[in-house]
Design an enzyme around this catalytic site. Structure first.
Site, mmCIF file in Angstrom:
data_model
loop_
_atom_site.group_PDB
_atom_site.id
_atom_site.type_symbol
_atom_site.label_atom_id
_atom_site.label_comp_id
_atom_site.label_asym_id
_atom_site.label_seq_id
_atom_site.Cartn_x
_atom_site.Cartn_y
_atom_site.Cartn_z
ATOM 1 N N PRO A 10 3.195 13.196 -5.989
ATOM 2 C CA PRO A 10 3.978 14.416 -5.848
ATOM 3 C C PRO A 10 5.389 14.207 -5.321
ATOM 4 O O PRO A 10 5.610 13.384 -4.427
ATOM 5 C CB PRO A 10 3.155 15.256 -4.858
ATOM 6 N N ASN A 11 6.284 14.949 -5.922
ATOM 7 C CA ASN A 11 7.711 15.011 -5.545
ATOM 8 C C ASN A 11 8.506 13.767 -5.935
ATOM 9 O O ASN A 11 9.727 13.750 -5.782
ATOM 10 C CB ASN A 11 7.879 15.295 -4.036
ATOM 11 N N ARG A 18 16.316 14.183 -4.293
ATOM 12 C CA ARG A 18 15.487 14.598 -3.163
ATOM 13 C C ARG A 18 15.835 13.762 -1.931
ATOM 14 O O ARG A 18 15.734 12.523 -1.991
ATOM 15 C CB ARG A 18 14.035 14.320 -3.573
ATOM 16 N N TYR A 23 15.450 8.551 0.328
ATOM 17 C CA TYR A 23 14.902 7.968 -0.907
ATOM 18 C C TYR A 23 15.962 7.420 -1.865
ATOM 19 O O TYR A 23 15.605 6.841 -2.894
ATOM 20 C CB TYR A 23 14.042 9.011 -1.629
ATOM 21 N N ASN A 73 2.350 4.863 -5.812
ATOM 22 C CA ASN A 73 2.999 5.582 -4.724
ATOM 23 C C ASN A 73 2.447 6.999 -4.763
ATOM 24 O O ASN A 73 2.854 7.821 -5.580
ATOM 25 C CB ASN A 73 4.527 5.587 -4.873
ATOM 26 N N ALA A 76 2.847 12.193 -0.590
ATOM 27 C CA ALA A 76 2.179 12.817 0.559
ATOM 28 C C ALA A 76 0.655 12.779 0.455
ATOM 29 O O ALA A 76 -0.036 12.860 1.474
ATOM 30 C CB ALA A 76 2.664 14.254 0.714
ATOM 31 N N HIS A 79 -1.449 10.517 2.722
ATOM 32 C CA HIS A 79 -1.811 10.878 4.093
ATOM 33 C C HIS A 79 -2.862 11.986 4.162
ATOM 34 O O HIS A 79 -3.241 12.425 5.243
ATOM 35 C CB HIS A 79 -0.554 11.319 4.861
ATOM 36 N N ASP A 86 -11.041 7.430 -2.336
ATOM 37 C CA ASP A 86 -12.353 7.124 -2.942
ATOM 38 C C ASP A 86 -12.197 6.596 -4.366
ATOM 39 O O ASP A 86 -12.939 5.694 -4.784
ATOM 40 C CB ASP A 86 -13.234 8.378 -2.973
ATOM 41 N N GLU A 97 -0.301 -0.410 -3.054
ATOM 42 C CA GLU A 97 0.281 0.832 -2.529
ATOM 43 C C GLU A 97 1.747 0.583 -2.203
ATOM 44 O O GLU A 97 2.075 -0.402 -1.531
ATOM 45 C CB GLU A 97 -0.494 1.223 -1.262
ATOM 46 N N HIS A 99 5.415 2.408 -0.778
ATOM 47 C CA HIS A 99 6.198 3.528 -0.238
ATOM 48 C C HIS A 99 7.647 3.093 -0.148
ATOM 49 O O HIS A 99 7.940 2.001 0.370
ATOM 50 C CB HIS A 99 5.689 3.960 1.141
ATOM 51 N N ILE A 100 8.519 3.947 -0.636
ATOM 52 C CA ILE A 100 9.952 3.642 -0.643
ATOM 53 C C ILE A 100 10.476 3.577 0.791
ATOM 54 O O ILE A 100 11.205 2.665 1.168
ATOM 55 C CB ILE A 100 10.702 4.723 -1.458
ATOM 56 N N SER A 101 10.105 4.570 1.573
ATOM 57 C CA SER A 101 10.571 4.637 2.965
ATOM 58 C C SER A 101 9.584 3.909 3.878
ATOM 59 O O SER A 101 8.424 3.673 3.500
ATOM 60 C CB SER A 101 10.690 6.106 3.403
ATOM 61 N N ARG A 106 8.658 7.008 10.606
ATOM 62 C CA ARG A 106 8.818 8.449 10.396
ATOM 63 C C ARG A 106 7.754 9.229 11.196
ATOM 64 O O ARG A 106 7.189 8.707 12.150
ATOM 65 C CB ARG A 106 8.761 8.730 8.888
ATOM 66 N N ARG A 110 2.586 10.492 8.879
ATOM 67 C CA ARG A 110 2.763 9.548 7.767
ATOM 68 C C ARG A 110 2.229 8.148 8.103
ATOM 69 O O ARG A 110 2.281 7.240 7.290
ATOM 70 C CB ARG A 110 4.247 9.432 7.383
#
Ligand code: DQA
Length: 140
Positions: A10-11, A18, A23, A73, A76, A79, A86, A97, A99-101, A106, A110
């Site tokens: 998402p996003n 954004r 990001y 990625n 959200a 989390h 699962d 996995e 994550h950009i940030s 943060r 997160r």
């Protein structure tokens, strides 16, 4: 030649417009072209993005028993989604996995991932370059 897929949650379709301080200003489609050029002849690179948890689950089920690797990625959902965690545990393809940030620098919500324990590895806080690093690992 290995077949890998990048799955963005998402996003992440809003990358480039954004929260650019977090990001960056580059749209993902633009970066994807660079990745495809860079890994041409080394691996086949598919791409999928959805804002919907169920659709992400369906995609993991569809590709997760045949594809050579998944770069995920989950945004959200990382989390919050026991269901995606699962699914990662259920499938046989290795998942990295990304994550950009740096999520650990943060908000505390997160800091926990429902995915990490089921992943082959995690690349966090390296910006968009994290996707390239994950491909380097998965393509062998
Ligand atoms: C993110 C980090 C998540 O906490 C956030 O919800 C995102 C993006 C990252 O790439 O840094 O949407 O996964």
């Amino acid at each position: 030649m290995k077949h890998l897929i990048i799955i963005n949650g998402p996003n992440l379709n809003l990358l480039g417009k954004r929260e650019i301080d977090i990001y960056g200003s580059r749209p993902f489609e633009d970066y994807l072209e660079e990745l495809r050029e860079r890994f041409k002849g080394q691996c086949e690179l598919s791409y999928f993005q959805s804002n919907s948890e169920g659709i992400l689950l369906d995609k993991l089920h569809e590709v997760g028993f045949s594809i050579d690797g998944i770069i995920l990625n989950g945004g959200a959902y990382t989390h919050s989604s026991v269901a995606i965690g699962d699914a990662i545990a259920a499938i046989t393809s290795p998942v990295v996995e990304v994550h950009i940030s740096n999520v650990y620098a943060r908000e505390t919500f997160r800091h926990h991932s429902y995915f990490s324990a089921h992943c082959a590895g995690c690349i966090i806080g390296c910006g968009l370059d994290g996707y390239r690093l994950a491909i380097e690992y998965l393509k062998g």
